[in-house]
Design a protein around this motif. Structure first.
Motif, PDB file in Angstrom:
ATOM      1  N   THR A  10       4.695   2.821  -4.086  1.00 21.94           N
ATOM      2  CA  THR A  10       5.904   2.618  -4.872  1.00 21.94           C
ATOM      3  C   THR A  10       6.143   1.120  -4.926  1.00 21.94           C
ATOM      4  OG1 THR A  10       6.804   4.739  -4.156  1.00 21.94           O
ATOM      5  CG2 THR A  10       8.366   3.142  -5.067  1.00 21.94           C
ATOM      6  N   LYS A  12       7.835  -2.383  -7.491  1.00 19.08           N
ATOM      7  CA  LYS A  12       8.554  -2.857  -8.664  1.00 19.08           C
ATOM      8  C   LYS A  12       7.777  -4.048  -9.199  1.00 19.08           C
ATOM      9  CE  LYS A  12      11.917  -5.827  -6.336  1.00 19.08           C
ATOM     10  NZ  LYS A  12      13.334  -6.164  -6.211  1.00 19.08           N
ATOM     11  N   THR A  30      10.335  -3.008 -13.857  1.00 22.78           N
ATOM     12  CA  THR A  30      10.829  -1.868 -13.084  1.00 22.78           C
ATOM     13  C   THR A  30      11.708  -2.445 -11.985  1.00 22.78           C
ATOM     14  OG1 THR A  30       8.971  -1.848 -11.535  1.00 22.78           O
ATOM     15  CG2 THR A  30       8.738  -0.514 -13.555  1.00 22.78           C
ATOM     16  N   SER A  31      12.429  -1.589 -11.299  1.00 23.07           N
ATOM     17  CA  SER A  31      13.355  -2.050 -10.265  1.00 23.07           C
ATOM     18  C   SER A  31      13.244  -1.149  -9.044  1.00 23.07           C
ATOM     19  CB  SER A  31      14.788  -2.014 -10.801  1.00 23.07           C
ATOM     20  OG  SER A  31      15.162  -0.663 -11.054  1.00 23.07           O
ATOM     21  N   GLU A  33      15.583   0.654  -8.026  1.00 22.79           N
ATOM     22  CA  GLU A  33      16.262   1.898  -8.403  1.00 22.79           C
ATOM     23  C   GLU A  33      15.412   2.752  -9.337  1.00 22.79           C
ATOM     24  OE1 GLU A  33      17.704  -1.230  -8.915  1.00 22.79           O
ATOM     25  OE2 GLU A  33      18.659  -1.122  -6.943  1.00 22.79           O
ATOM     26  N   ASN A  34      14.519   2.130 -10.079  1.00 22.74           N
ATOM     27  CA  ASN A  34      13.640   2.831 -11.010  1.00 22.74           C
ATOM     28  C   ASN A  34      12.226   2.241 -10.887  1.00 22.74           C
ATOM     29  OD1 ASN A  34      12.827   4.551 -13.022  1.00 22.74           O
ATOM     30  ND2 ASN A  34      13.445   3.180 -14.669  1.00 22.74           N
ATOM     31  N   THR A  37       5.699   4.575  -9.262  1.00 22.40           N
ATOM     32  CA  THR A  37       5.035   5.237  -8.148  1.00 22.40           C
ATOM     33  C   THR A  37       3.744   5.835  -8.669  1.00 22.40           C
ATOM     34  OG1 THR A  37       7.146   5.740  -7.088  1.00 22.40           O
ATOM     35  CG2 THR A  37       5.264   7.066  -6.418  1.00 22.40           C
ATOM     36  N   GLY A 159       6.107  11.486  -6.760  1.00 27.58           N
ATOM     37  CA  GLY A 159       7.321  10.729  -6.463  1.00 27.58           C
ATOM     38  C   GLY A 159       7.194   9.952  -5.181  1.00 27.58           C
TER      39      GLY A 159
END
Length: 166
Positions: A10, A12, A30-31, A33-34, A37, A159
């Protein structure tokens, strides 16, 4: 924990490229929070991207550039084609700049960008939108964990925590 094959990563990132004039332009970000992955080491990502992040641990950052030859390739001028307007019978013709989802006779899905609309045809560019462009990444590793057996069987991550299945 360092990245390893068959781990779920995962991260960013911020992605820039260069426009036709050579100026650096923002593409996407991407961040935490989002984040993005993915299952590392199974061919889901551009190989050079995985190579650049391979020795990173959680919390580490890196910046790198992927040249077109190691990314989406050079633009192919032969990858522009005309779709007859009767393909769009019963609907409005797409505007220039629209992205059309297409598939070939083997069932492969891809996207085409409309570059011109004439009374006879819709001219589309089949090159990847990033073909011929360098990809400038700033990346931070947020998490890595071994993939579950189900993820390995499916060939993709479910995820960040392994529970966002399908």
């Amino acid at each position: 924990m360092a990245l390893d094959k068959n781990h779920v990563v995962t991260l960013k990132y911020v992605l820039h490229t260069n426009d036709e004039a050579g100026e650096k332009v923002f593409v996407e970000e991407t961040s935490a929070e989002n984040p993005m992955t993915f299952l590392y080491g199974v061919g889901m990502m551009i190989p050079k991207f995985e190579q650049e992040i391979q020795n990173l641990n959680i919390g580490e950052t890196t910046s790198f550039t992927i040249e077109p030859s190691e990314g989406y390739g050079e633009r192919d001028p032969q990858a522009v084609t005309q779709l007859p307007v009767d393909m769009f019978q019963g609907q409005e013709l797409p505007p220039v700049g629209a992205v059309l989802p297409l598939s070939d006779n083997q069932g492969n899905n891809f996207q085409a960008v409309v570059v011109e609309v004439t009374p006879e045809a819709v001219v589309v560019d089949l090159n990847h939108p990033m073909a011929g462009r360098p990809l400038h990444f700033d990346v931070e590793i947020l998490n890595t964990r071994p993939a579950t057996e189900e993820e390995l069987a499916h060939g993709h991550a479910h995820g960040a925590d392994g529970h966002a299945g399908h």
